[in-house]
Motif scaffolding. Structure first.
Motif, PDB file in Angstrom:
ATOM      1  N   PRO A   1     -13.737 -29.913 -51.505  1.00 32.01           N
ATOM      2  CA  PRO A   1     -12.514 -30.368 -52.185  1.00 32.01           C
ATOM      3  C   PRO A   1     -12.306 -29.675 -53.538  1.00 32.01           C
ATOM      4  CG  PRO A   1     -13.614 -32.231 -51.173  1.00 32.01           C
ATOM      5  CD  PRO A   1     -14.527 -31.049 -51.007  1.00 32.01           C
ATOM      6  N   GLU A   2     -13.381 -29.350 -54.211  1.00 32.64           N
ATOM      7  CA  GLU A   2     -13.254 -28.687 -55.508  1.00 32.64           C
ATOM      8  C   GLU A   2     -12.808 -27.237 -55.403  1.00 32.64           C
ATOM      9  OE1 GLU A   2     -15.893 -30.411 -54.344  1.00 32.64           O
ATOM     10  OE2 GLU A   2     -17.800 -29.513 -54.997  1.00 32.64           O
ATOM     11  N   ASP A   3     -12.691 -26.715 -54.188  1.00 27.80           N
ATOM     12  CA  ASP A   3     -12.127 -25.375 -53.990  1.00 27.80           C
ATOM     13  C   ASP A   3     -10.598 -25.417 -53.961  1.00 27.80           C
ATOM     14  OD1 ASP A   3     -14.771 -24.741 -51.666  1.00 27.80           O
ATOM     15  OD2 ASP A   3     -14.616 -23.972 -53.715  1.00 27.80           O
ATOM     16  N   THR A   4     -10.040 -26.608 -53.970  1.00 32.20           N
ATOM     17  CA  THR A   4      -8.584 -26.748 -53.963  1.00 32.20           C
ATOM     18  C   THR A   4      -7.990 -26.087 -55.196  1.00 32.20           C
ATOM     19  OG1 THR A   4      -8.616 -28.792 -52.675  1.00 32.20           O
ATOM     20  CG2 THR A   4      -6.681 -28.391 -54.062  1.00 32.20           C
ATOM     21  N   ALA A   5      -7.061 -25.163 -54.972  1.00 28.52           N
ATOM     22  CA  ALA A   5      -6.449 -24.412 -56.064  1.00 28.52           C
ATOM     23  C   ALA A   5      -5.420 -23.442 -55.496  1.00 28.52           C
ATOM     24  CB  ALA A   5      -7.509 -23.621 -56.838  1.00 28.52           C
TER      25      ALA A   5
ATOM     26  N   PRO B   1      -4.900 -27.529 -60.553  1.00 26.60           N
ATOM     27  CA  PRO B   1      -3.983 -28.236 -61.447  1.00 26.60           C
ATOM     28  C   PRO B   1      -4.694 -28.741 -62.693  1.00 26.60           C
ATOM     29  CG  PRO B   1      -3.627 -28.919 -59.194  1.00 26.60           C
ATOM     30  CD  PRO B   1      -4.857 -28.073 -59.176  1.00 26.60           C
ATOM     31  N   GLY B   2      -4.133 -28.460 -63.850  1.00 23.54           N
ATOM     32  CA  GLY B   2      -4.686 -28.928 -65.095  1.00 23.54           C
ATOM     33  C   GLY B   2      -5.891 -28.156 -65.591  1.00 23.54           C
ATOM     34  N   LYS B   3      -6.244 -27.086 -64.893  1.00 22.37           N
ATOM     35  CA  LYS B   3      -7.419 -26.301 -65.280  1.00 22.37           C
ATOM     36  C   LYS B   3      -7.022 -24.850 -65.537  1.00 22.37           C
ATOM     37  CE  LYS B   3     -10.880 -29.064 -62.872  1.00 22.37           C
ATOM     38  NZ  LYS B   3     -12.055 -29.033 -61.945  1.00 22.37           N
ATOM     39  N   GLN B   4      -7.898 -24.164 -66.253  1.00 23.69           N
ATOM     40  CA  GLN B   4      -7.662 -22.749 -66.513  1.00 23.69           C
ATOM     41  C   GLN B   4      -7.937 -21.917 -65.268  1.00 23.69           C
ATOM     42  OE1 GLN B   4     -10.052 -21.772 -69.984  1.00 23.69           O
ATOM     43  NE2 GLN B   4      -8.278 -22.076 -71.318  1.00 23.69           N
TER      44      GLN B   4
END
Length: 112
Positions: A86-90, A40-43
């Protein structure tokens, strides 16, 4: 359904594993297939690719944790994800860019 359909997303805790699958409506054996993700909010960012000769490449952020593989008999390309963070969330998408094929995406959520 489109030419590529992803499945296998879900919610896991950090350190867990998930296996994503990309089912193609026609053989993709002779083209490269890639996985991308967009938080969310990222490319949208590239995650991994498997070439027609089965050569694989990975983004530095997932190298050593994710494995991309192809099952030509089933017209699928899989992404085995381990040691999730958590940063793999997408939302994860598969693509056969040379054919102009994109899937609709499958959500992966990793909680701390």
């Amino acid at each position: 359904q489109g030419p590529l359909v992803e499945s296998g997303g879900g919610s896991v805790q950090a350190g867990g594993s998930l296996r994503l699958s990309c089912l193609a409506s026609r053989s993709t054996r002779y083209v490269a297939v890639s996985w991308y993700r967009q938080a969310p909010g990222k490319q949208r960012e590239w995650v991994a690719s498997i070439a027609s000769d089965s050569t694989t490449n990975y983004a530095d952020s997932v190298k050593g944790r994710f494995i991309i593989s192809r099952d030509s008999a089933k017209n699928t390309v899989n992404l085995q994800m381990s040691s999730l963070k958590p940063e793999d969330t997408a939302a994860y998408y598969c693509a056969a860019a040379v054919l102009g094929y994109w899937g609709q995406g499958t959500q992966v959520t990793v909680s701390p």
